[in-house]
Design a protein around this motif. Sequence first.
Motif, PDB file in Angstrom:
ATOM      1  N   SER A   8       0.845  -1.170   0.050  1.00 41.69           N
ATOM      2  CA  SER A   8       0.043   0.019  -0.102  1.00 41.69           C
ATOM      3  C   SER A   8       0.871   1.378  -0.070  1.00 41.69           C
ATOM      4  O   SER A   8       0.336   2.527  -0.324  1.00 41.69           O
ATOM      5  CB  SER A   8      -0.978   0.000   1.364  1.00 41.69           C
ATOM      6  OG  SER A   8      -1.740  -1.123   1.427  1.00 41.69           O
ATOM      7  N   GLY A  15      -0.819   9.459  -3.236  1.00 38.12           N
ATOM      8  CA  GLY A  15      -1.958  10.319  -2.684  1.00 38.12           C
ATOM      9  C   GLY A  15      -1.526  11.464  -2.025  1.00 38.12           C
ATOM     10  O   GLY A  15      -2.067  12.729  -1.894  1.00 38.12           O
ATOM     11  N   LYS A 181     -17.825  -5.788  -7.918  1.00 34.25           N
ATOM     12  CA  LYS A 181     -16.868  -4.483  -7.589  1.00 34.25           C
ATOM     13  C   LYS A 181     -17.157  -3.451  -8.484  1.00 34.25           C
ATOM     14  O   LYS A 181     -17.226  -2.377  -7.915  1.00 34.25           O
ATOM     15  CB  LYS A 181     -15.632  -4.909  -7.881  1.00 34.25           C
ATOM     16  CG  LYS A 181     -14.871  -6.237  -6.766  1.00 34.25           C
ATOM     17  CD  LYS A 181     -13.476  -6.493  -7.024  1.00 34.25           C
ATOM     18  CE  LYS A 181     -13.484  -7.172  -8.400  1.00 34.25           C
ATOM     19  NZ  LYS A 181     -12.041  -7.670  -8.511  1.00 34.25           N
ATOM     20  N   THR A 185     -18.991   0.241  -6.942  1.00 28.23           N
ATOM     21  CA  THR A 185     -18.278   1.721  -6.905  1.00 28.23           C
ATOM     22  C   THR A 185     -19.304   2.584  -7.557  1.00 28.23           C
ATOM     23  O   THR A 185     -19.464   3.649  -7.274  1.00 28.23           O
ATOM     24  CB  THR A 185     -17.275   1.567  -7.836  1.00 28.23           C
ATOM     25  OG1 THR A 185     -16.028   0.568  -7.391  1.00 28.23           O
ATOM     26  CG2 THR A 185     -16.589   2.740  -7.942  1.00 28.23           C
ATOM     27  N   SER A 227     -16.148   9.881  -2.420  1.00 22.89           N
ATOM     28  CA  SER A 227     -15.112   9.058  -3.005  1.00 22.89           C
ATOM     29  C   SER A 227     -14.678   8.076  -2.108  1.00 22.89           C
ATOM     30  O   SER A 227     -14.679   6.881  -2.492  1.00 22.89           O
ATOM     31  CB  SER A 227     -14.021   9.988  -3.640  1.00 22.89           C
ATOM     32  OG  SER A 227     -12.913   9.248  -3.885  1.00 22.89           O
ATOM     33  N   LEU A 228     -14.552   8.435  -0.952  1.00 24.01           N
ATOM     34  CA  LEU A 228     -14.392   7.434   0.210  1.00 24.01           C
ATOM     35  C   LEU A 228     -15.366   6.357   0.316  1.00 24.01           C
ATOM     36  O   LEU A 228     -14.902   5.206   0.468  1.00 24.01           O
ATOM     37  CB  LEU A 228     -14.139   8.206   1.402  1.00 24.01           C
ATOM     38  CG  LEU A 228     -13.906   7.509   2.783  1.00 24.01           C
ATOM     39  CD1 LEU A 228     -12.458   6.865   2.685  1.00 24.01           C
ATOM     40  CD2 LEU A 228     -13.967   8.300   4.169  1.00 24.01           C
ATOM     41  N   GLY A 230     -17.173   5.125  -2.006  1.00 19.08           N
ATOM     42  CA  GLY A 230     -16.990   4.287  -3.080  1.00 19.08           C
ATOM     43  C   GLY A 230     -15.943   3.377  -3.097  1.00 19.08           C
ATOM     44  O   GLY A 230     -16.067   1.865  -3.302  1.00 19.08           O
ATOM     45  N   ILE A 231     -14.548   4.008  -2.624  1.00 17.31           N
ATOM     46  CA  ILE A 231     -13.574   3.090  -2.133  1.00 17.31           C
ATOM     47  C   ILE A 231     -13.852   1.878  -1.070  1.00 17.31           C
ATOM     48  O   ILE A 231     -13.481   1.139  -1.421  1.00 17.31           O
ATOM     49  CB  ILE A 231     -12.527   3.972  -1.868  1.00 17.31           C
ATOM     50  CG1 ILE A 231     -11.893   4.754  -2.891  1.00 17.31           C
ATOM     51  CG2 ILE A 231     -11.100   3.159  -1.503  1.00 17.31           C
ATOM     52  CD1 ILE A 231     -11.146   5.833  -2.520  1.00 17.31           C
ATOM     53  N   LEU A 232     -14.540   2.428  -0.085  1.00 16.30           N
ATOM     54  CA  LEU A 232     -14.700   1.404   1.042  1.00 16.30           C
ATOM     55  C   LEU A 232     -15.712   0.420   0.544  1.00 16.30           C
ATOM     56  O   LEU A 232     -15.620  -0.926   0.838  1.00 16.30           O
ATOM     57  CB  LEU A 232     -15.498   2.257   2.099  1.00 16.30           C
ATOM     58  CG  LEU A 232     -14.411   3.059   3.131  1.00 16.30           C
ATOM     59  CD1 LEU A 232     -15.428   3.787   3.902  1.00 16.30           C
ATOM     60  CD2 LEU A 232     -13.484   2.457   3.668  1.00 16.30           C
ATOM     61  N   PHE A 234     -16.129  -0.746  -2.607  1.00 15.33           N
ATOM     62  CA  PHE A 234     -15.079  -1.517  -3.356  1.00 15.33           C
ATOM     63  C   PHE A 234     -14.150  -2.661  -2.768  1.00 15.33           C
ATOM     64  O   PHE A 234     -14.107  -3.755  -3.059  1.00 15.33           O
ATOM     65  CB  PHE A 234     -14.130  -0.897  -4.497  1.00 15.33           C
ATOM     66  CG  PHE A 234     -13.121  -1.442  -5.261  1.00 15.33           C
ATOM     67  CD1 PHE A 234     -13.755  -2.051  -6.659  1.00 15.33           C
ATOM     68  CD2 PHE A 234     -11.958  -1.766  -4.866  1.00 15.33           C
ATOM     69  CE1 PHE A 234     -12.867  -2.679  -7.226  1.00 15.33           C
ATOM     70  CE2 PHE A 234     -11.013  -2.323  -5.608  1.00 15.33           C
ATOM     71  CZ  PHE A 234     -11.609  -2.809  -7.032  1.00 15.33           C
ATOM     72  N   LEU A 235     -13.569  -1.874  -1.545  1.00 16.34           N
ATOM     73  CA  LEU A 235     -12.713  -3.064  -0.922  1.00 16.34           C
ATOM     74  C   LEU A 235     -13.453  -3.994  -0.027  1.00 16.34           C
ATOM     75  O   LEU A 235     -12.924  -4.963   0.191  1.00 16.34           O
ATOM     76  CB  LEU A 235     -11.889  -1.940   0.261  1.00 16.34           C
ATOM     77  CG  LEU A 235     -10.982  -1.041  -0.416  1.00 16.34           C
ATOM     78  CD1 LEU A 235     -10.328  -0.096   0.728  1.00 16.34           C
ATOM     79  CD2 LEU A 235      -9.932  -1.741  -1.184  1.00 16.34           C
ATOM     80  N   GLN A 238     -13.865  -6.378  -2.529  1.00 17.53           N
ATOM     81  CA  GLN A 238     -12.759  -7.122  -2.962  1.00 17.53           C
ATOM     82  C   GLN A 238     -12.456  -8.333  -1.975  1.00 17.53           C
ATOM     83  O   GLN A 238     -12.208  -9.312  -2.056  1.00 17.53           O
ATOM     84  CB  GLN A 238     -11.713  -6.188  -3.135  1.00 17.53           C
ATOM     85  CG  GLN A 238     -10.305  -6.848  -3.749  1.00 17.53           C
ATOM     86  CD  GLN A 238      -9.432  -5.595  -3.875  1.00 17.53           C
ATOM     87  OE1 GLN A 238      -8.993  -4.958  -2.775  1.00 17.53           O
ATOM     88  NE2 GLN A 238      -8.865  -5.411  -5.011  1.00 17.53           N
TER      89      GLN A 238
END
Length: 250
Positions: A8, A15, A181, A185, A227-228, A230-232, A234-235, A238
Amino acid sequence: MRRRLRSSLPILIFGLLLALLWEAATRLLAIPHYIIPKLSDVLVSIWDNRQLLGKHFAVTLGESLLGLGISIIFGTLAAICIEGSSLAKKTIYPLIVASQTIPIIALSPIMVMWFGYEIWSKVAVVILFTFFPIAVNTADGFRSADTGIGEVMRSMGARRRDLFFKWKLPSALPGFFTGLKMAATISVGGATLGEWLGGEAGLGMYTKRASSLLRGDAVFSGVLLLSLMGILLFLTAQWLERASLSRRQS
């Protein structure tokens, strides 16, 4: 844990560089705050409005999860029908594909007219966004099943139920999670669009109101939280994929 931190590290450094570039560019170029605010101002806005943003975050997250859950159920059922029936493959599958030629944003006001300004209009828009990737990718996963394994199982006397649960369904899992996934998102975008068109709460409504007041810091704080989210999501998808497929391989 150390291996995960090392993997990571590049994205964390990238970032951080983007954040420093954002802050430096807005200061050096003297960009007006209503066009691109300073990152520091955005972070301060998030902290100062944390309770209000938390409530709106929960509303948008609930709409996204509810719509995504419904899409998972009906998208998977549609894929099963397409796989199990040649008639459904010739009728339902082309209809699902053709539905994507209609701009979803054009259908969104219809959802508001049908369901009003309550949560179900936003959920319906999320379903419009997320149903297609789940249904199509799961159907493709069913078609990717190794025919040789199926023939061996049939020769050993496997019943249709055994063929589905022990051959077809495991083979469809990678395709299903690929669609999940993608859907996880874009579900956030669907909920946000629904809130823009008609809503009383949610991050979409928050950014819309802030935009009308030219509060760039508030708009960008809402965008960062979306955005956060959507990332959460997706994770999470995953993680579910890794857990399911690792269990399947073991």
